[in-house]
Design a protein around this motif. Sequence first.
Motif, PDB file in Angstrom:
ATOM      1  N   TRP A  47       0.691  -1.506  -0.320  1.00  0.00           N
ATOM      2  CA  TRP A  47      -0.080   0.090   0.332  1.00  0.00           C
ATOM      3  C   TRP A  47       1.159   1.123   0.226  1.00  0.00           C
ATOM      4  O   TRP A  47       1.630   1.492   0.559  1.00  0.00           O
ATOM      5  N   PRO A  48       0.467   2.125  -0.820  1.00  0.00           N
ATOM      6  CA  PRO A  48       1.508   3.787  -0.718  1.00  0.00           C
ATOM      7  C   PRO A  48       1.474   4.461   0.457  1.00  0.00           C
ATOM      8  O   PRO A  48       0.240   4.352   1.495  1.00  0.00           O
ATOM      9  N   LYS A  49       2.436   5.440   1.206  1.00  0.00           N
ATOM     10  CA  LYS A  49       2.587   5.509   2.550  1.00  0.00           C
ATOM     11  C   LYS A  49       1.553   6.304   2.630  1.00  0.00           C
ATOM     12  O   LYS A  49       1.917   7.534   1.273  1.00  0.00           O
ATOM     13  N   LEU A  50       0.973   6.742   3.337  1.00  0.00           N
ATOM     14  CA  LEU A  50       0.062   8.097   3.538  1.00  0.00           C
ATOM     15  C   LEU A  50       0.399   8.954   5.069  1.00  0.00           C
ATOM     16  O   LEU A  50       1.316   8.323   5.760  1.00  0.00           O
ATOM     17  N   GLN A  51      -0.273   9.687   4.866  1.00  0.00           N
ATOM     18  CA  GLN A  51      -0.141  11.068   6.106  1.00  0.00           C
ATOM     19  C   GLN A  51      -1.013  10.250   7.262  1.00  0.00           C
ATOM     20  O   GLN A  51      -2.255  10.546   6.869  1.00  0.00           O
ATOM     21  N   VAL A  52      -0.478   9.265   7.792  1.00  0.00           N
ATOM     22  CA  VAL A  52      -1.967   8.860   9.601  1.00  0.00           C
ATOM     23  C   VAL A  52      -2.333   9.693   9.535  1.00  0.00           C
ATOM     24  O   VAL A  52      -0.961  10.048  10.984  1.00  0.00           O
ATOM     25  N   LEU A  53      -3.335   9.745  10.416  1.00  0.00           N
ATOM     26  CA  LEU A  53      -4.042  10.599  12.046  1.00  0.00           C
ATOM     27  C   LEU A  53      -4.037   9.930  12.919  1.00  0.00           C
ATOM     28  O   LEU A  53      -3.748  10.356  13.702  1.00  0.00           O
TER      29      LEU A  53
END
Length: 242
Positions: A47-53
């Motif tokens: 999965w692509p890297k995301l800015q997880v909150l």
Amino acid sequence: MSALLARGLVLVLVLASPVLAQPKPRASASALAPDAGTPPEPPRFAWPKLQVLEHVEANDIVEAGGVPVALRAVHVKESARELVQRFADAFRDGGLYVPPGKDQPQLANNAAMLTAVDPRRRITYTVILMAQPDGTTTLYLGEANHALARAPGTEHDFAPMPPGAQGALRVNAEGSRTLSFQVPLSGAQVQAFYDDALLKAGWKRGDEAGVYTRTGAELRLTHQAGDEGRRAVVLLYQSRAR
């Protein structure tokens, strides 16, 4: 786990469905040559890297229709609009088959959904994107491994199904199990069937309508109008602390 099942049930249904059809690749001349070597297997999709909150739900493995499904829900900073294209590009860059738009199942609400297939490993990847009022997005990420699928049976069902039930789907997770199907009965007939069958099996009616309890467990029954005059029934079994 119950929250994830409640919010991501559509994702489970999509992932448990048969692997989407894909065009058969043509063999090249070099591939047909006697001395052609076997091409190396591409790496598994990531999965692509995301800015997880926030991790809304941790990773969970459930079994849907005999297919093991890995589920994860996260709240991310990116907008749903930009993420749709990012996931489409990530699927294609990862060597997955992405069915055309007309073959992509969609939800009735405002959520967007995108599905891709790894034909070598028989893994289906699906993402549901739910835009939030503040511009962030809640994502449901799922991977279904059809190569490990097994034929589901009725011998381990936690409740009986009425005669004529069709399209049964079983979702098994730690502490909870779901059984859904359609049946050619009215709502009153469905209710009467389970009032009789569950009480005979030792269940007691709970304080809420459609809720049954017994030592260490709770069962919830919901049903609504389905297709072609049938009734869509969902049974949710949950273990409870004694």
